[in-house]
Design a protein around this motif. Structure first.
Motif, PDB file in Angstrom:
ATOM      1  N   PRO A 209       8.428  13.055  -4.676  1.00 40.66           N
ATOM      2  CA  PRO A 209       7.935  12.708  -6.021  1.00 40.66           C
ATOM      3  C   PRO A 209       7.013  11.494  -6.039  1.00 40.66           C
ATOM      4  CG  PRO A 209      10.253  12.102  -5.783  1.00 40.66           C
ATOM      5  CD  PRO A 209       9.883  12.865  -4.543  1.00 40.66           C
ATOM      6  N   ILE A 210       7.050  10.667  -4.978  1.00 43.68           N
ATOM      7  CA  ILE A 210       6.235   9.445  -4.999  1.00 43.68           C
ATOM      8  C   ILE A 210       4.782   9.720  -4.659  1.00 43.68           C
ATOM      9  CG2 ILE A 210       6.456   8.674  -2.596  1.00 43.68           C
ATOM     10  CD1 ILE A 210       6.769   6.450  -5.741  1.00 43.68           C
ATOM     11  N   LEU A 211       4.514  10.746  -3.852  1.00 45.94           N
ATOM     12  CA  LEU A 211       3.149  10.964  -3.372  1.00 45.94           C
ATOM     13  C   LEU A 211       2.156  11.240  -4.506  1.00 45.94           C
ATOM     14  CD1 LEU A 211       3.778  12.905  -0.046  1.00 45.94           C
ATOM     15  CD2 LEU A 211       3.108  10.510  -0.356  1.00 45.94           C
ATOM     16  N   PRO A 212       2.468  12.095  -5.491  1.00 43.79           N
ATOM     17  CA  PRO A 212       1.505  12.252  -6.592  1.00 43.79           C
ATOM     18  C   PRO A 212       1.327  10.974  -7.418  1.00 43.79           C
ATOM     19  CG  PRO A 212       3.521  13.507  -7.011  1.00 43.79           C
ATOM     20  CD  PRO A 212       3.580  13.058  -5.588  1.00 43.79           C
ATOM     21  N   LEU A 213       2.376  10.147  -7.502  1.00 46.82           N
ATOM     22  CA  LEU A 213       2.250   8.881  -8.231  1.00 46.82           C
ATOM     23  C   LEU A 213       1.322   7.924  -7.482  1.00 46.82           C
ATOM     24  CD1 LEU A 213       5.976   8.303  -9.312  1.00 46.82           C
ATOM     25  CD2 LEU A 213       4.148   9.489 -10.553  1.00 46.82           C
ATOM     26  N   LEU A 214       1.460   7.885  -6.151  1.00 45.29           N
ATOM     27  CA  LEU A 214       0.579   7.035  -5.354  1.00 45.29           C
ATOM     28  C   LEU A 214      -0.867   7.512  -5.461  1.00 45.29           C
ATOM     29  CD1 LEU A 214       2.870   6.690  -2.214  1.00 45.29           C
ATOM     30  CD2 LEU A 214       2.261   4.836  -3.784  1.00 45.29           C
ATOM     31  N   ARG A 215      -1.064   8.823  -5.440  1.00 50.26           N
ATOM     32  CA  ARG A 215      -2.432   9.350  -5.586  1.00 50.26           C
ATOM     33  C   ARG A 215      -2.988   9.026  -6.962  1.00 50.26           C
ATOM     34  NH1 ARG A 215      -0.386  13.728  -2.329  1.00 50.26           N
ATOM     35  NH2 ARG A 215       0.296  14.836  -4.210  1.00 50.26           N
ATOM     36  N   GLN A 216      -2.142   9.116  -7.985  1.00 51.32           N
ATOM     37  CA  GLN A 216      -2.578   8.797  -9.347  1.00 51.32           C
ATOM     38  C   GLN A 216      -3.085   7.362  -9.443  1.00 51.32           C
ATOM     39  OE1 GLN A 216       0.385   9.662 -12.365  1.00 51.32           O
ATOM     40  NE2 GLN A 216      -0.469   8.159 -13.782  1.00 51.32           N
ATOM     41  N   LEU A 217      -2.421   6.452  -8.720  1.00 48.88           N
ATOM     42  CA  LEU A 217      -2.802   5.036  -8.738  1.00 48.88           C
ATOM     43  C   LEU A 217      -3.804   4.676  -7.646  1.00 48.88           C
ATOM     44  CD1 LEU A 217       0.717   3.476  -9.434  1.00 48.88           C
ATOM     45  CD2 LEU A 217      -1.136   3.864 -11.075  1.00 48.88           C
ATOM     46  N   ARG A 218      -4.227   5.680  -6.879  1.00 48.68           N
ATOM     47  CA  ARG A 218      -5.199   5.491  -5.790  1.00 48.68           C
ATOM     48  C   ARG A 218      -4.688   4.511  -4.738  1.00 48.68           C
ATOM     49  NH1 ARG A 218     -11.038   5.417  -9.049  1.00 48.68           N
ATOM     50  NH2 ARG A 218     -10.767   7.472 -10.032  1.00 48.68           N
ATOM     51  N   ILE A 219      -3.400   4.604  -4.464  1.00 49.49           N
ATOM     52  CA  ILE A 219      -2.796   3.817  -3.393  1.00 49.49           C
ATOM     53  C   ILE A 219      -2.765   4.699  -2.152  1.00 49.49           C
ATOM     54  CG2 ILE A 219      -0.739   2.587  -2.617  1.00 49.49           C
ATOM     55  CD1 ILE A 219      -0.050   2.125  -5.583  1.00 49.49           C
ATOM     56  N   LYS A 220      -3.518   4.314  -1.134  1.00 47.34           N
ATOM     57  CA  LYS A 220      -3.713   5.169   0.034  1.00 47.34           C
ATOM     58  C   LYS A 220      -2.880   4.693   1.228  1.00 47.34           C
ATOM     59  CE  LYS A 220      -8.448   6.235  -1.395  1.00 47.34           C
ATOM     60  NZ  LYS A 220      -9.880   6.203  -1.021  1.00 47.34           N
ATOM     61  N   PRO A 221      -2.576   5.607   2.153  1.00 43.67           N
ATOM     62  CA  PRO A 221      -1.856   5.200   3.365  1.00 43.67           C
ATOM     63  C   PRO A 221      -2.636   4.138   4.132  1.00 43.67           C
ATOM     64  CG  PRO A 221      -1.876   7.590   3.167  1.00 43.67           C
ATOM     65  CD  PRO A 221      -2.819   7.066   2.118  1.00 43.67           C
ATOM     66  N   ALA A 222      -1.914   3.163   4.671  1.00 40.94           N
ATOM     67  CA  ALA A 222      -2.542   2.086   5.446  1.00 40.94           C
ATOM     68  C   ALA A 222      -1.490   1.442   6.323  1.00 40.94           C
ATOM     69  CB  ALA A 222      -3.166   1.039   4.523  1.00 40.94           C
ATOM     70  N   GLY A 223      -1.804   1.302   7.596  1.00 37.74           N
ATOM     71  CA  GLY A 223      -0.859   0.658   8.511  1.00 37.74           C
ATOM     72  C   GLY A 223      -0.732  -0.827   8.217  1.00 37.74           C
ATOM     73  N   PHE A 224       0.458  -1.372   8.402  1.00 44.77           N
ATOM     74  CA  PHE A 224       0.678  -2.807   8.218  1.00 44.77           C
ATOM     75  C   PHE A 224       1.910  -3.200   9.016  1.00 44.77           C
ATOM     76  CE2 PHE A 224       1.743  -6.837   6.561  1.00 44.77           C
ATOM     77  CZ  PHE A 224       0.677  -7.349   5.823  1.00 44.77           C
ATOM     78  N   SER A 225       1.692  -3.849  10.158  1.00 43.64           N
ATOM     79  CA  SER A 225       2.780  -4.420  10.942  1.00 43.64           C
ATOM     80  C   SER A 225       2.927  -5.884  10.547  1.00 43.64           C
ATOM     81  CB  SER A 225       2.477  -4.313  12.441  1.00 43.64           C
ATOM     82  OG  SER A 225       3.285  -5.216  13.178  1.00 43.64           O
ATOM     83  N   LYS A 226       4.096  -6.255  10.017  1.00 36.42           N
ATOM     84  CA  LYS A 226       4.278  -7.658   9.613  1.00 36.42           C
ATOM     85  C   LYS A 226       4.105  -8.596  10.794  1.00 36.42           C
ATOM     86  CE  LYS A 226       7.610  -6.622   5.916  1.00 36.42           C
ATOM     87  NZ  LYS A 226       7.981  -5.267   6.386  1.00 36.42           N
ATOM     88  N   TYR A 227       4.585  -8.173  11.963  1.00 33.47           N
ATOM     89  CA  TYR A 227       4.437  -9.037  13.134  1.00 33.47           C
ATOM     90  C   TYR A 227       2.967  -9.206  13.496  1.00 33.47           C
ATOM     91  CZ  TYR A 227       4.418 -10.766  17.894  1.00 33.47           C
ATOM     92  OH  TYR A 227       4.146 -11.498  19.019  1.00 33.47           O
ATOM     93  N   CYS A 228       2.235  -8.106  13.600  1.00 34.15           N
ATOM     94  CA  CYS A 228       0.853  -8.197  14.068  1.00 34.15           C
ATOM     95  C   CYS A 228      -0.066  -8.837  13.039  1.00 34.15           C
ATOM     96  CB  CYS A 228       0.355  -6.812  14.454  1.00 34.15           C
ATOM     97  SG  CYS A 228       1.180  -6.148  15.917  1.00 34.15           S
ATOM     98  N   ILE A 229       0.060  -8.443  11.773  1.00 36.13           N
ATOM     99  CA  ILE A 229      -0.799  -9.042  10.745  1.00 36.13           C
ATOM    100  C   ILE A 229      -0.453 -10.515  10.573  1.00 36.13           C
ATOM    101  CG2 ILE A 229      -1.403  -9.023   8.313  1.00 36.13           C
ATOM    102  CD1 ILE A 229      -2.615  -6.717   9.906  1.00 36.13           C
ATOM    103  N   GLY A 230       0.841 -10.843  10.536  1.00 36.95           N
ATOM    104  CA  GLY A 230       1.235 -12.249  10.421  1.00 36.95           C
ATOM    105  C   GLY A 230       0.717 -13.084  11.571  1.00 36.95           C
ATOM    106  N   THR A 231       0.718 -12.506  12.781  1.00 38.57           N
ATOM    107  CA  THR A 231       0.223 -13.227  13.955  1.00 38.57           C
ATOM    108  C   THR A 231      -1.275 -13.449  13.876  1.00 38.57           C
ATOM    109  OG1 THR A 231       2.011 -12.358  15.347  1.00 38.57           O
ATOM    110  CG2 THR A 231       0.046 -13.174  16.478  1.00 38.57           C
ATOM    111  N   THR A 232      -2.016 -12.429  13.449  1.00 38.05           N
ATOM    112  CA  THR A 232      -3.472 -12.569  13.403  1.00 38.05           C
ATOM    113  C   THR A 232      -3.920 -13.635  12.413  1.00 38.05           C
ATOM    114  OG1 THR A 232      -3.712 -10.813  11.741  1.00 38.05           O
ATOM    115  CG2 THR A 232      -3.848 -10.159  14.047  1.00 38.05           C
ATOM    116  N   VAL A 233      -3.190 -13.815  11.307  1.00 36.98           N
ATOM    117  CA  VAL A 233      -3.622 -14.785  10.298  1.00 36.98           C
ATOM    118  C   VAL A 233      -3.095 -16.193  10.579  1.00 36.98           C
ATOM    119  CG1 VAL A 233      -3.888 -13.037   8.517  1.00 36.98           C
ATOM    120  CG2 VAL A 233      -1.707 -14.246   8.714  1.00 36.98           C
TER     121      VAL A 233
END
Length: 261
Positions: A209-233
């Protein structure tokens, strides 16, 4: 009302599900997908979830604080670089504390050559006990054949989480926000308080049920590793080629939040 209070209010408007009830949810053919969005969009999403989802309640609370520390090889940063290169198999070593309950675990996460992630963990008294006294080292050695003398604390983070379960109990959503990072090597801190990470864990045979809601809000799949992103910043000396586009996208999300979009 702060955005955290607003998110908690919306989560409280969903019917509760307890930890014991969560144990009955077995996703045998699990598919994991991450999405990245803003706090404002999360508020809209939670409002749309009414009638389709439970929210996890722990001691009457719907928003739970987490603290995590990741370990890596000193100087080489192999675990970071393996992830950046998309190398499989790869491993993460972390300790996590559920701050509401005080329960802590040392965890080993491994992604195999087929992209499937498995996690094993052992209870420890605290993250600090792992850092200072190498608590859980026998588990680490049994799992990976190394000791804490081979590793060093690399990155710490804190964040808030709400967990949703669809009424059919065929999927879970973990929603993380208010991210704060601390780099043990550089001493630098970073905050991503407008970033929201949604991870959908579902039985691949069932509609979501969440996928049509995400599409409605234009929220797209995107990778996000807290370890890797936190390390890069927090460590500008590391190569970040594979993460450049992702960091640009995150920067735009943060900017929209500052502009009140």
């Amino acid at each position: 009302m702060t955005h955290t209070e607003n998110i908690a209010r919306l989560a409280n408007e969903l019917p509760p599900i307890t930890l014991d009830e969560m144990k009955s949810i077995r996703l045998m053919n699990r598919m994991d997908t991450k999405f990245v969005t803003t706090v404002d969009m999360l508020v809209r999403l939670l409002d749309l979830c009414k009638g389709s989802y439970y929210s996890q309640s722990i001691n009457g609370k719907r928003v739970s604080p987490y603290r995590t520390t990741y370990w890596d090889y000193p100087e080489r940063h192999d675990m970071f670089h393996f992830h950046q290169a998309g190398h499989l198999p790869r491993t993460k070593v972390r300790a996590r504390t559920y701050l509401d309950s005080g329960h802590s675990f040392l965890e080993i996460k491994r992604k195999n050559n087929h992209g499937k992630t498995k996690k094993k963990r052992v209870a420890v008294s605290s993250i600090d006990a792992v850092i200072r006294n190498h608590e859980g080292e026998e588990f680490l050695h049994d799992m990976l054949g190394i000791t804490f003398n081979d590793l060093t604390p690399a990155l710490g983070n804190q964040f808030l989480r709400i967990t949703l379960v669809n009424l059919e109990k065929t999927e879970r959503l973990t929603i993380d926000f208010d991210l704060h990072f601390h780099n043990y090597e550089t001493g630098k801190d970073a905050t991503m308080d407008n970033i929201v990470i949604i991870e959908l864990k579902r039985d691949g045979r069932q509609p979501s049920p969440i996928l049509p809601l995400l599409r409605q809000l234009r929220i797209k799949p995107a990778g996000f590793s807290k370890y890797c992103i936190g390390t890069t910043v927090t460590n500008p000396s590391l190569r970040i080629n594979r993460f450049k586009k992702r960091l640009i996208k995150i920067g735009k999300i943060l900017e929209r939040g500052r502009c009140g979009a």
